[in-house]
Design a protein around this motif. Sequence first.
Motif, PDB file in Angstrom:
ATOM      1  N   LEU A 119      41.304  40.993  40.966  1.00  0.00           N
ATOM      2  CA  LEU A 119      41.435  42.623  40.140  1.00  0.00           C
ATOM      3  C   LEU A 119      41.413  41.639  38.583  1.00  0.00           C
ATOM      4  O   LEU A 119      41.155  40.525  37.883  1.00  0.00           O
ATOM      5  CB  LEU A 119      43.155  42.556  39.507  1.00  0.00           C
ATOM      6  CG  LEU A 119      44.565  43.327  40.392  1.00  0.00           C
ATOM      7  CD1 LEU A 119      45.258  43.415  40.290  1.00  0.00           C
ATOM      8  CD2 LEU A 119      42.998  44.597  40.531  1.00  0.00           C
ATOM      9  N   VAL A 178      50.484  39.501  36.799  1.00  0.00           N
ATOM     10  CA  VAL A 178      50.540  40.898  38.116  1.00  0.00           C
ATOM     11  C   VAL A 178      51.919  41.275  38.796  1.00  0.00           C
ATOM     12  O   VAL A 178      53.060  40.441  39.247  1.00  0.00           O
ATOM     13  CB  VAL A 178      50.067  39.745  38.892  1.00  0.00           C
ATOM     14  CG1 VAL A 178      48.950  40.167  40.299  1.00  0.00           C
ATOM     15  CG2 VAL A 178      48.578  38.456  38.441  1.00  0.00           C
ATOM     16  N   LYS A 179      51.531  42.446  39.021  1.00  0.00           N
ATOM     17  CA  LYS A 179      52.398  43.217  39.489  1.00  0.00           C
ATOM     18  C   LYS A 179      52.551  43.272  40.870  1.00  0.00           C
ATOM     19  O   LYS A 179      53.522  43.707  41.561  1.00  0.00           O
ATOM     20  CB  LYS A 179      52.879  44.932  38.987  1.00  0.00           C
ATOM     21  CG  LYS A 179      53.267  44.740  37.856  1.00  0.00           C
ATOM     22  CD  LYS A 179      53.040  46.246  37.320  1.00  0.00           C
ATOM     23  CE  LYS A 179      53.259  46.480  35.722  1.00  0.00           C
ATOM     24  NZ  LYS A 179      52.991  47.954  35.068  1.00  0.00           N
ATOM     25  N   GLN A 180      52.455  42.761  41.928  1.00  0.00           N
ATOM     26  CA  GLN A 180      52.102  42.498  43.572  1.00  0.00           C
ATOM     27  C   GLN A 180      51.912  40.717  43.479  1.00  0.00           C
ATOM     28  O   GLN A 180      50.983  39.909  43.139  1.00  0.00           O
ATOM     29  CB  GLN A 180      51.098  43.762  43.974  1.00  0.00           C
ATOM     30  CG  GLN A 180      49.543  43.132  43.299  1.00  0.00           C
ATOM     31  CD  GLN A 180      49.147  44.449  44.024  1.00  0.00           C
ATOM     32  OE1 GLN A 180      48.752  45.737  42.862  1.00  0.00           O
ATOM     33  NE2 GLN A 180      48.241  44.163  45.771  1.00  0.00           N
ATOM     34  N   ASP A 181      51.822  40.838  45.122  1.00  0.00           N
ATOM     35  CA  ASP A 181      51.546  39.208  45.450  1.00  0.00           C
ATOM     36  C   ASP A 181      50.358  38.950  45.179  1.00  0.00           C
ATOM     37  O   ASP A 181      49.423  39.666  45.613  1.00  0.00           O
ATOM     38  CB  ASP A 181      51.822  38.732  47.280  1.00  0.00           C
ATOM     39  CG  ASP A 181      53.474  39.266  47.056  1.00  0.00           C
ATOM     40  OD1 ASP A 181      54.127  38.925  46.001  1.00  0.00           O
ATOM     41  OD2 ASP A 181      53.449  39.703  48.136  1.00  0.00           O
ATOM     42  N   GLY A 231      44.284  43.045  49.815  1.00  0.00           N
ATOM     43  CA  GLY A 231      44.129  43.213  48.767  1.00  0.00           C
ATOM     44  C   GLY A 231      42.519  42.877  47.090  1.00  0.00           C
ATOM     45  O   GLY A 231      43.044  44.002  46.246  1.00  0.00           O
ATOM     46  N   LEU A 235      44.067  39.058  44.741  1.00  0.00           N
ATOM     47  CA  LEU A 235      45.384  39.342  45.175  1.00  0.00           C
ATOM     48  C   LEU A 235      45.763  39.050  47.548  1.00  0.00           C
ATOM     49  O   LEU A 235      44.941  39.069  47.850  1.00  0.00           O
ATOM     50  CB  LEU A 235      45.420  40.958  45.169  1.00  0.00           C
ATOM     51  CG  LEU A 235      45.591  41.993  44.347  1.00  0.00           C
ATOM     52  CD1 LEU A 235      45.716  43.162  44.501  1.00  0.00           C
ATOM     53  CD2 LEU A 235      46.588  41.321  43.708  1.00  0.00           C
ATOM     54  N   ASP A 285      44.364  48.449  35.060  1.00  0.00           N
ATOM     55  CA  ASP A 285      44.797  48.640  36.612  1.00  0.00           C
ATOM     56  C   ASP A 285      46.610  48.155  36.319  1.00  0.00           C
ATOM     57  O   ASP A 285      46.438  46.862  35.735  1.00  0.00           O
ATOM     58  CB  ASP A 285      44.392  48.028  37.597  1.00  0.00           C
ATOM     59  CG  ASP A 285      44.305  47.926  38.680  1.00  0.00           C
ATOM     60  OD1 ASP A 285      45.826  47.585  38.750  1.00  0.00           O
ATOM     61  OD2 ASP A 285      43.849  48.172  40.473  1.00  0.00           O
ATOM     62  N   SER A 342      48.153  47.470  38.412  1.00  0.00           N
ATOM     63  CA  SER A 342      48.930  45.963  38.294  1.00  0.00           C
ATOM     64  C   SER A 342      48.724  44.736  37.882  1.00  0.00           C
ATOM     65  O   SER A 342      49.366  43.721  38.236  1.00  0.00           O
ATOM     66  CB  SER A 342      48.172  45.959  40.422  1.00  0.00           C
ATOM     67  OG  SER A 342      47.919  47.048  41.134  1.00  0.00           O
ATOM     68  N   LEU A 343      47.554  45.112  37.017  1.00  0.00           N
ATOM     69  CA  LEU A 343      47.189  44.320  36.080  1.00  0.00           C
ATOM     70  C   LEU A 343      48.253  44.004  35.253  1.00  0.00           C
ATOM     71  O   LEU A 343      48.331  44.983  33.669  1.00  0.00           O
ATOM     72  CB  LEU A 343      46.068  43.921  35.687  1.00  0.00           C
ATOM     73  CG  LEU A 343      45.204  42.414  35.606  1.00  0.00           C
ATOM     74  CD1 LEU A 343      45.473  41.035  36.778  1.00  0.00           C
ATOM     75  CD2 LEU A 343      44.001  42.365  35.430  1.00  0.00           C
ATOM     76  N   ASP A 349      55.835  37.924  34.094  1.00  0.00           N
ATOM     77  CA  ASP A 349      55.102  39.437  33.122  1.00  0.00           C
ATOM     78  C   ASP A 349      54.384  38.481  33.042  1.00  0.00           C
ATOM     79  O   ASP A 349      53.175  39.121  32.472  1.00  0.00           O
ATOM     80  CB  ASP A 349      55.965  40.138  32.525  1.00  0.00           C
ATOM     81  CG  ASP A 349      56.360  40.987  33.253  1.00  0.00           C
ATOM     82  OD1 ASP A 349      56.301  40.969  34.652  1.00  0.00           O
ATOM     83  OD2 ASP A 349      57.716  42.381  33.062  1.00  0.00           O
TER      84      ASP A 349
END
Length: 266
Positions: free
Chosen positions: A117, A48-51, A114, A110, A24, A26-27, A86
């Motif tokens: 993940l 994690v690339k998002q909140d 969301g 998330l 994924d 986002s991970l 990161d």
Amino acid sequence: RNFDMGRLGCLLATVVLSLASSLDASLIFDAADITVTSGESLTLSCGVKQDFHLCFWDHEDRRSFQVDNVHSGVHPGMRAPEDLTDNQCGIVIDSVSVEDSGAWTCRVFLTGRGGELRNSKTVAACHDSFVSLGGGCFHFNEDLWLDWYDARFYCQNLGTSEFTSDLASVDDCDQLTAIRNHIVSEYGPLWHWLGGTDAAQEDNWYWVTGGSVPRDLPFWYPDHPYNNEERNCLYMEKYSGYFWDNDCEEAGPFICEEFPVPLLHK
């Protein structure tokens, strides 16, 4: 007998792969397996690339660690990595043990709707007296010199109900280089028995674990093996890291390798 061409061959034969970080996007996660020596620290990285609002590390034995608690010192022997860039959900185990072997899964929840993940990696912690090198666990014996057959018997007797052991095999150039560097830095003898033999059929070299021994450079010393019926066992020369064939009855130091139960042929 110290030929640097062998090391150069390893470098040329190694293809550097850029592995995808995660299934994924986002991970941020490297799913490659890890082999470590018991007592060393182990870093499990997960970014994690998002909140997100919560993340956990779960072991296959059903232990579960909320990362916020690890970072705040709730779990003795576990802590946050020094750099969380990161790697917001990363953790460090200060002294890994055999009980920490197995699959570890990073789970991230998330924010909002969301969802979740997750990704996993396998950790293998070497047992006592075995050292992690090049993705394997190896035991070096230079105090007791044995012929190839007795060395193999000694290695097999190191096994327990938790793992099996045999004379070592070498999977690839990286592992060959790691073992050679360890021998040069830690041990005196000029060579060590490995688990290669062509006793069953002349010039058909195989590892005791079932796989074929690589041929030619960068593994074998130039113009070797001799294809001599009296030289049916394989040793590794210290400084060059090359394989040589030798009389199995000659006594020498040796290297054992541990494997999961049951022994998995390479």
